[in-house]
Design a protein around this motif. Structure first.
Motif, PDB file in Angstrom:
ATOM      1  N   ASP A   1     115.567  -7.959 -71.821  1.00 55.04           N
ATOM      2  CA  ASP A   1     116.703  -9.945 -73.021  1.00 55.04           C
ATOM      3  C   ASP A   1     116.074 -10.846 -73.241  1.00 55.04           C
ATOM      4  O   ASP A   1     115.403 -11.433 -72.237  1.00 55.04           O
ATOM      5  CB  ASP A   1     117.716  -9.580 -71.308  1.00 55.04           C
ATOM      6  CG  ASP A   1     118.800 -10.471 -73.079  1.00 55.04           C
ATOM      7  OD1 ASP A   1     118.930 -11.159 -73.437  1.00 55.04           O
ATOM      8  OD2 ASP A   1     119.990 -10.177 -71.840  1.00 55.04           O
ATOM      9  N   GLU A   2     115.335 -10.375 -74.233  1.00 53.74           N
ATOM     10  CA  GLU A   2     114.578 -12.230 -75.261  1.00 53.74           C
ATOM     11  C   GLU A   2     113.415 -12.307 -74.019  1.00 53.74           C
ATOM     12  O   GLU A   2     113.247 -12.947 -73.803  1.00 53.74           O
ATOM     13  CB  GLU A   2     115.779 -13.016 -75.076  1.00 53.74           C
ATOM     14  CG  GLU A   2     116.955 -12.723 -75.604  1.00 53.74           C
ATOM     15  CD  GLU A   2     117.156 -13.969 -76.288  1.00 53.74           C
ATOM     16  OE1 GLU A   2     117.301 -14.610 -76.834  1.00 53.74           O
ATOM     17  OE2 GLU A   2     118.453 -14.000 -76.834  1.00 53.74           O
TER      18      GLU A   2
ATOM     19  N   GLN B   1     117.974 -11.896 -68.993  1.00 57.93           N
ATOM     20  CA  GLN B   1     117.916 -13.130 -69.681  1.00 57.93           C
ATOM     21  C   GLN B   1     117.587 -14.569 -68.859  1.00 57.93           C
ATOM     22  O   GLN B   1     117.349 -15.043 -69.629  1.00 57.93           O
ATOM     23  CB  GLN B   1     118.929 -13.159 -71.108  1.00 57.93           C
ATOM     24  CG  GLN B   1     118.549 -14.407 -71.999  1.00 57.93           C
ATOM     25  CD  GLN B   1     119.857 -14.556 -72.646  1.00 57.93           C
ATOM     26  OE1 GLN B   1     121.197 -14.205 -73.102  1.00 57.93           O
ATOM     27  NE2 GLN B   1     119.604 -14.699 -74.123  1.00 57.93           N
TER      28      GLN B   1
ATOM     29  N   SER C   1     123.529  -9.600 -74.259  1.00 56.65           N
ATOM     30  CA  SER C   1     123.631  -9.568 -72.520  1.00 56.65           C
ATOM     31  C   SER C   1     124.835  -8.597 -71.514  1.00 56.65           C
ATOM     32  O   SER C   1     124.347  -7.951 -70.730  1.00 56.65           O
ATOM     33  CB  SER C   1     123.254 -11.010 -72.706  1.00 56.65           C
ATOM     34  OG  SER C   1     122.521 -11.171 -73.025  1.00 56.65           O
TER      35      SER C   1
HETATM   36 MG   LIG Z   1     122.300 -12.718 -74.649  1.00 58.23          MG
END
Ligand SMILES: [Mg+2]
Ligand SMILES: Nc1ncnc2c1ncn2[C@@H]1O[C@H](COP(=O)(O)OP(=O)(O)OP(=O)(O)O)[C@@H](O)[C@H]1O
Length: 266
Positions: A175-176, A89, A47
């Motif tokens: 991010d995810e 995220q 991240s």
């Molecule tokens: Mg992360």
């Protein structure tokens, strides 16, 4: 190895928070129209790297190259102007605004007022475009749902993914993006990533799901302790080889095979 220049490249990026060294000479690259998965255990620096490449964080050292030139990304807006969008995220949504307003945050459509001077927000157009975008992604949220703060985690994630894809013209970091999503919505996001790639826009997908990554990515870059430790072609990778790269079992071999110079010294 003769490779075409990357669309976006990080070279030897360092970033510390107090005495925590989150990035210790991190390298990364993504090419036009490529889906790259960025993998690594919790705290590996994924991240943080994405934030330096999307203008949110300023690196302490290292270089960022975009479309053949060295750049310093001064803000998220600066990155966005270059066509770089990010699904963070933590999603970074405006909780008090409705879903369409979140899609157009900072880029509101304005209708010319009297004398062409006074601008009014064109809510109708924004709602229509938003619902078209949500339909494309299979996101089941609408303006009527009210403030984004009251949506479920998965719905919020859908709004964030939609917003990034809608505006990205060169590269979109996710991010995810599927972390809070159900089976159907996850499939929608993976299909959307495919479509984004076909439109020539690059995707950087951060995910802990090896099956998801093997299904959608062209390449995999693996980070550990703030550095890139492996690069794999998804077509040649197996669950075992990816897990080994993440946990460190085979790092040196993988680096030798790929001819990667570790630590960003080029
Ligand atoms: Mg992360
Ligand atoms: N704002 C911050 N302040 C202090 N430390 C931070 C901050 N952001 C990240 N760190 C630290 O930097 C390191 C890397 O964090 P980062 O969030 O980049 O990891 P990650 O690879 O994204 O992990 P995860 O898979 O859990 O999301 C961690 O040790 C984390 O605690």
């Amino acid at each position: 190895m003769a490779r075409p220049p990357a669309l976006l490249e990080a070279r030897g990026i360092r970033k510390s928070f107090g005495h925590v060294e989150a990035l210790r000479g991190a390298d990364f690259e993504v090419h036009d129209g490529e889906v790259v998965a960025l993998m690594g255990d919790n705290g590996a620096g994924k991240s943080t790297l994405v934030k330096t490449l999307s203008g949110v964080l300023t690196p302490d050292a290292g270089e960022i190259w975009f479309a053949g030139e060295r750049v310093s990304l001064t803000s998220a807006q600066d990155a966005r102007r270059r066509g770089i969008e990010t699904v963070y995220q933590d999603l970074a949504l405006a909780d008090t605004l409705d879903p369409p307003a979140n899609l157009f945050l900072g880029r509101e459509l304005v209708r010319k007022g009297l004398w062409g001077r006074l601008g009014f927000l064109n809510h109708g157009a924004m709602r229509a475009q938003a619902s078209e975008a949500f339909d494309r992604l299979g996101v089941t949220v609408r303006a009527e749902h009210g403030a984004v703060g009251s949506l479920s985690g998965g719905q919020r994630q859908g709004v964030a993914v939609c917003r990034a894809v809608m505006w990205a013209s060169r590269v979109v970091f996710m991010d995810e993006p599927t972390a809070a999503l159900g089976v159907t919505q996850t499939r929608n996001v993976l299909e959307l990533i495919d479509r984004v790639r076909s439109s020539g826009v690059a995707v950087v997908l951060i995910s802990h799901s090896v099956p998801e990554v093997l299904a959608v990515a062209d390449r995999i870059e693996v980070m550990r302790l703030g550095r890139r430790v492996a690069r794999l072609q998804a077509a040649d990778a197996t669950t075992e080889s990816v897990v080994a790269a993440i946990t460190g079992a085979e790092t040196e071999d993988l680096l030798d095979e790929q001819g990667t110079v570790d630590g960003g010294q080029r």
